[in-house]
Write a protein that holds these residues in place. Structure first.
Motif, short mmCIF file in Angstrom:
data_model
loop_
_atom_site.label_atom_id
_atom_site.label_comp_id
_atom_site.label_asym_id
_atom_site.label_seq_id
_atom_site.Cartn_x
_atom_site.Cartn_y
_atom_site.Cartn_z
N SER A 41 0.86 -1.19 0.00
CA SER A 41 0.00 0.00 0.00
C SER A 41 0.89 1.23 0.00
O SER A 41 2.10 1.13 0.15
CB SER A 41 -0.82 0.06 1.29
N ALA A 42 0.25 2.39 -0.09
CA ALA A 42 0.96 3.66 0.09
C ALA A 42 1.32 3.80 1.57
O ALA A 42 0.70 3.15 2.42
CB ALA A 42 0.06 4.80 -0.34
N THR A 47 -2.58 8.34 1.04
CA THR A 47 -3.75 8.42 0.16
C THR A 47 -4.68 9.55 0.62
O THR A 47 -5.19 10.31 -0.21
CB THR A 47 -4.47 7.05 0.10
N GLU A 74 1.35 4.41 -4.04
CA GLU A 74 1.88 3.04 -4.06
C GLU A 74 3.15 2.95 -4.90
O GLU A 74 3.99 2.08 -4.69
CB GLU A 74 0.81 2.08 -4.62
N PHE A 136 -3.67 -1.69 -5.19
CA PHE A 136 -4.76 -0.70 -5.31
C PHE A 136 -4.92 -0.14 -6.72
O PHE A 136 -5.86 0.58 -6.99
CB PHE A 136 -4.45 0.41 -4.28
N ARG A 150 -10.99 2.32 -1.84
CA ARG A 150 -10.18 2.39 -0.62
C ARG A 150 -9.96 0.98 -0.04
O ARG A 150 -10.86 0.15 -0.06
CB ARG A 150 -10.86 3.28 0.44
N GLY A 151 -8.76 0.77 0.41
CA GLY A 151 -8.42 -0.56 0.94
C GLY A 151 -8.14 -1.58 -0.16
O GLY A 151 -8.01 -2.78 0.12
N GLY A 152 -8.02 -1.11 -1.40
CA GLY A 152 -7.95 -2.01 -2.56
C GLY A 152 -6.68 -2.84 -2.68
O GLY A 152 -6.66 -3.80 -3.47
N SER A 153 -5.65 -2.52 -1.91
CA SER A 153 -4.43 -3.34 -2.02
C SER A 153 -4.68 -4.77 -1.55
O SER A 153 -4.00 -5.70 -1.99
CB SER A 153 -3.30 -2.73 -1.19
N ASP A 154 -5.63 -4.95 -0.64
CA ASP A 154 -5.98 -6.32 -0.22
C ASP A 154 -6.42 -7.12 -1.46
O ASP A 154 -6.05 -8.28 -1.64
CB ASP A 154 -7.17 -6.31 0.77
#
Ligand code: ADP
Ligand code: ASP
Ligand code: MG
Length: 408
Positions: A41-42, A47, A74, A136, A150-154
């Motif tokens: 993530s960043a 973000t 990121e 993300f 939001r939270g998209g790196s998961d």
């Protein structure tokens, strides 16, 4: 030798020192003979900082340009992590979403992944390199940068694990697993050894933001073994998997989720006629507002009351639409409340147990907490309460369902 995808969240890469610690952890897996793909993530807060910069220029920035902006967060961390790994003698190479390529649809700021080209990653892994991918972000068919929400790196982590058929996807964060409820709110919350995809999906959808909802959907669909672990301490974390744990007696309630993101609207004195519900909700869905819970009361004097909830950001807009609907239908009055919260019990064990709802209501009554709305499904019960009682309600339910960790 295993192929592992590891995702590190914002706090885990929040400073150069923390990035160096991530590099050390990755190197331990490499030294053990594993192939590792790392998604980052960043840095924490970045973000939000970028969003604030855009808001300083215009209230309604173009979603395409927002994605160009937000994806930079990121890009910084992938490069810093690659340098940190190289510094400790670990061959590593970083890629943006577009370079991989993680191809998405064109829905900027909430894009969905359509395919992933895993050739380049595979070649690097086979050449003994650690592959680092920006979380993300992706790229649409026209070459525009997109982001996954939001939270998209998961979701990036799980999607790469699915594409590479990895042995495990490990989500490293600032808690050492999935807890019975948010440990920041209930200090006696307990770490779960394991939880099913189905339960985790409900928990995430009902407000437990430890994992992005989409990532759990993805993991369930492709049966990716998923583990949530701490970046800062060793431990087994929580395994999210298909099977229920048959070795232990299934607890009725796996966890408690809550959110403060909703607002409640009521139309009083609606004529009790066929088609009325659709005339109330039609204009609301036409305005692209999603409705969550709905309650309609039994009619008295040929009129009824109709209550529903929407996201709090849509509260004012919905109130205005409902006022118009009220006039059109000849209803009596519109009421609204944006100081509510939703608390939900989640557990596959509820399927085979009666009496969960009454136990829940007893526990809330004992604290004199008024229940404003109720909704149930096979594996969850949600209630709406006044926001000021949220923490009290979660703690009372946590104790009533035997979820508190035993004092050591
Ligand atoms: P990251 O930046 O690593 O993606 P997040 O902030 O997105 O981390 O997710 C971790 C946070 O999720 C925790 O700090 C915790 O406060 C919160 N959380 C909410 N519900 C739960 C839960 N049931 N179990 C664990 N953490 C939870
Ligand atoms: N940096 C993005 C966010 O803050 C994505 C992520 O961290 O998962 O939402
Ligand atoms: Mg997160």
């Amino acid at each position: 030798m295993a192929l592992i995808v590891q995702k590190y969240g914002g706090t885990s890469v929040g400073s150069p020192e923390k990035i160096a610690a991530v590099a050390e952890r990755v190197k331990r897996f490499v030294d053990q003979g594993d192939q590792v793909v790392v998604v980052v993530s960043a840095m924490s807060g970045e973000t939000n900082r970028l969003i604030a910069l855009a808001q300083g220029i215009t209230e309604s920035p173009s979603p395409r340009e927002m994605d160009v902006l937000l994806s930079t967060g990121e890009q910084v961390t992938i490069a810093l992590l690659a340098m940190s790994l190289q510094k400790i003698g670990c061959d590593a190479r970083s890629y943006t979403g577009s370079q991989v390529a993680i191809v998405t649809d064109s829905a900027h700021m909430k894009a969905r992944i359509s395919r992933i080209d895993e050739q380049k990653m595979r070649a690097d892994l086979d050449a003994g390199k650690v592959v680092i991918v920006a979380g993300f972000q992706g790229v649409d068919e026209q070459g525009n940068i997109t982001t996954l929400g939001r939270g998209g790196s998961d979701t990036t982590g799980v999607a790469l694990a699915a594409a590479l058929q990895a042995d495990e996807c490990q989500i490293y964060t600032d808690v050492d697993g999935v807890y019975t409820t948010d440990p920041r709110v209930v200090p006696s919350a307990k770490r779960l050894e394991r939880i099913t995809f189905e339960e985790m999906l409900e928990m995430a959808s009902l407000g437990s933001k430890v994992l992005q909802i989409r990532s759990v959907e993805f993991a369930g669909k492709y049966n990716v073994p998923l583990r949530v672990l701490s970046s800062f301490q060793e431990g087994p974390g929580t395994l999210i998997s298909l099977e229920e744990d048959s070795s232990m007696e299934q607890p009725i309630v796996a966890g408690i989720a809550f959110n403060r993101d909703e607002a409640k609207l009521t139309l009083l004195g609606v004529p009790d006629l066929p088609g009325v519900a659709s005339r109330i909700l039609g204009p609301i869905s036409a305005a692209n507002v999603e409705v969550d819970m709905i309650v309609q009361n039994v009619a008295q004097d040929q009129t009824t009351d109709f209550t529903f909830t929407v996201h709090r950001n849509e509260y004012k807009k919905t109130l205005n639409i409902l006022q118009q609907v009220c006039d059109d239908l000849g209803a009596r009055e519109v009421r609204g409340d944006d100081g509510i919260a939703k608390v939900s019990l989640v557990g596959v064990g509820m399927r085979s147990h009666a009496g969960v709802a009454s136990k829940m209501f007893d526990a809330l009554a004992a604290e004199s907490i008024n229940i404003q709305m109720i909704s149930t499904s096979e594996i969850k019960i949600s209630v709406v309460v006044s926001e000021k009682y949220l923490e009290l309600a979660v703690r009372a339910l946590h104790t009533a369902f035997g979820l508190d960790a035993k004092a050591e």
